[in-house]
Design an enzyme around this catalytic site. Structure first.
Site, mmCIF file in Angstrom:
data_model
loop_
_atom_site.group_PDB
_atom_site.id
_atom_site.type_symbol
_atom_site.label_atom_id
_atom_site.label_comp_id
_atom_site.label_asym_id
_atom_site.label_seq_id
_atom_site.Cartn_x
_atom_site.Cartn_y
_atom_site.Cartn_z
ATOM 1 N N LYS A 177 0.804 -1.087 0.001
ATOM 2 C CA LYS A 177 -0.131 -0.166 -0.148
ATOM 3 C C LYS A 177 0.927 1.225 0.062
ATOM 4 C CE LYS A 177 -1.639 2.888 2.011
ATOM 5 N NZ LYS A 177 -1.736 4.354 2.015
ATOM 6 N N GLU A 232 7.768 16.146 16.009
ATOM 7 C CA GLU A 232 8.326 16.221 15.032
ATOM 8 C C GLU A 232 7.734 17.099 13.883
ATOM 9 O OE1 GLU A 232 9.979 12.150 12.514
ATOM 10 O OE2 GLU A 232 7.837 12.133 12.833
#
Length: 493
Positions: free
Chosen positions: A184, A391
């Site tokens: 995927k 992040e």
């Protein structure tokens, strides 16, 4: 070659399932948009649940009754060796496709995006014969044949920032172990996955062993939950990893997670800035800051703070920002408008909180088209500030000062992440001693990487499990023990 010609000419109107290009179940599509021009460069089918079902069924048949799982290691290595040759033959095409779909500067695409997956594959091919696929053990309590056998059907879910590298770190050990795969790709970068399918066909991979279904989050969850899947391997954000872990935990499905990072580079008092600055340039702002292992927190002695800031500003000013197809470009666009907005949100939040903006902080002048962000440095940042803890995944660095070595180590470890890090010192033994106290899965001493024969992965919320190295095979095998009569022990030894 024009930018439009950089995308492979051809139709992207089918899915790759059971060794063939098949018509998708629905008419839904995904637009692939150039981050540099904001133009649609291709459309691919958006898979739905029925397409996932077909791909998993194909992988299940290929594993349960096809030739791949019954082949020996040498036969599987022969096919993947042909794939390695395909990477060499199509290197320029691969680099240009990845740059087109996600904006990686072409000079880096030539290495990380095109050569990197091949070097990683070659490392697994090199390590596979020595991996302990089976051994016999005898003791007073019995005789055993202990094997490491393919885990089964693997769902490989990868991010957009290094699409083929993160795919290869999963499928190379999985395929060598005898697994089959449903891949995927990220919606932003499906075109490189299509190239990979063509290359695997050319290499002679049997039907059903590798299948591709681009899809969004909801359909991806259908893949993660699918009863025909034995193992999920995911690289991406910690938030998505947490969701995948909960789904796999409910079904007791095997899972490997390589997640986010907020890595620190610790500069000890005698660090050589002629070593430090090139390492920050290469390993903190790589791929325009869009790499989970980038060292985005720079930890420096207070006495050397001004020297470092001056050197870092000069470095930023020497890094061209612009067209990712220009070989001189070092900072390209963010992958999407949404992602640029996210990165800018962190920058603006840091400004509003009073962080010391040294350079950058806006959009580059003269680049009105494309999703660009100026490379940005904040200095004197509180280690618990949001921009130092979360992040950002963009070209944004924070600088933190310390007075004692213990304080430097504490700053480096003050994170919910534990993926990567660096320690710099004139005395490499001293640097290694400090590196042993950094709670991350990888620590680079004086900027030296570990290569593809060593495992990578994270402590804490940076993931579960390890990838690459001989340990990379462990994620795709089940350990099985057979009790043996005495007469078989010698024959199998």
């Amino acid at each position: 070659m024009s930018r439009q010609a950089a995308v492979r000419q051809g139709q992207y109107d089918k899915l790759f399932i059971d060794g063939a290009w098949v018509v998708p179940t629905s008419e839904r599509t995904i637009d692939v948009v150039s981050p540099a021009t904001e133009e649609i460069i291709a459309r691919v089918p958006e898979g739905v649940e029925a397409d996932i079902d077909a791909a998993v069924d194909a992988a299940r048949r290929a594993f349960d009754s096809g030739p791949w799982g019954r082949s020996n290691l040498a036969e599987r290595m022969a096919v993947l060796s042909k794939l390695s040759a395909q990477f060499i033959a199509r290197a320029e095409e691969i680099a240009r496709v990845v740059t087109s779909e996600m904006g990686c500067p072409i000079s880096l695409s030539n290495t990380m995006q095109a050569a990197g997956p091949r070097l990683l594959l070659d490392a697994f091919l090199d390590m596979a014969p020595a991996y302990p696929w089976s051994d016999t053990r005898s003791s007073a309590t019995g005789n055993a044949l202990v094997t490491r056998e393919a885990v089964g059907v693997v769902a490989a879910i990868v991010p957009w920032n290094a699409p083929l590298l993160t795919t290869m770190i999963k499928i190379a050990p999985a395929l060598l172990a005898g697994c089959t795969v449903v891949h995927k790709p990220a919606p932003e970068t499906p075109l490189s996955a299509y190239l990979l399918a063509e290359m695997l066909q050319e290499a002679g991979l049997p039907n059903g062993v590798f299948n591709i279904v681009p899809a969004g989050r909801a359909v991806s969850e259908h893949l993660v939950r699918h009863p025909g899947v034995d193992k999920v391997s995911f690289t991406g954000s910690t938030g998505a990893g947490r969701r995948i872990a909960s789904l796999c935990g409910h079904d007791l499905r095997r899972v490997t997670l390589e997640l986010g990072g907020k890595s620190a580079a610790v500069l000890l008092g005698d660090a050589d800035f002629d070593v430090v600055i090139p390492a920050i340039r290469a390993l903190s702002l790589r791929n325009s800051g869009q790499v989970c292992s980038n060292k985005t927190r720079i930890v420096v002695p207070r006495s050397r703070r001004d020297e470092l800031i001056d050197r870092m500003v000069a470095m930023i000013e020497s890094m061209p920002v612009g067209d990712p197809f220009d070989p001189a470009t070092e900072i390209g666009p963010m992958v999407s408008a949404t992602h640029r907005t996210r990165v800018e949100g962190y920058i603006n939040g840091a400004k509003e909180s009073g962080a010391n903006l040294v350079i950058g902080g806006g959009r580059p002048a003269g680049l009105d088209c494309g999703w660009y962000v100026e490379p940005t440095i904040f200095a004197d940042v509180d280690p618990i500030a949001k921009i130092a803890q979360e992040e950002v995944f963009g070209p944004v660095l924070t600088v933190h000062t310390y007075d004692t070595e213990a304080e430097a180590i504490a700053i480096a470890n003050n994170s919910e992440y534990g993926l990567n890090g660096s320690v710099f010192a004139a005395d490499p033994e001293h640097a290694l001693a400090v590196a042993r106290r950094i709670r991350t899965g990888t620590v680079e001493v004086n900027g030296k990487g570990v290569g593809f024969h060593a495992p990578i992965g994270g402590f804490k919320k940076s993931g579960i499990g390890r990838e690459a190295g001989p340990e990379g095979f462990d994620a795709y095998v089940e350990i099985k023990s057979y009790g043996l009569p005495d007469e078989l022990v010698g024959a199998l030894a």
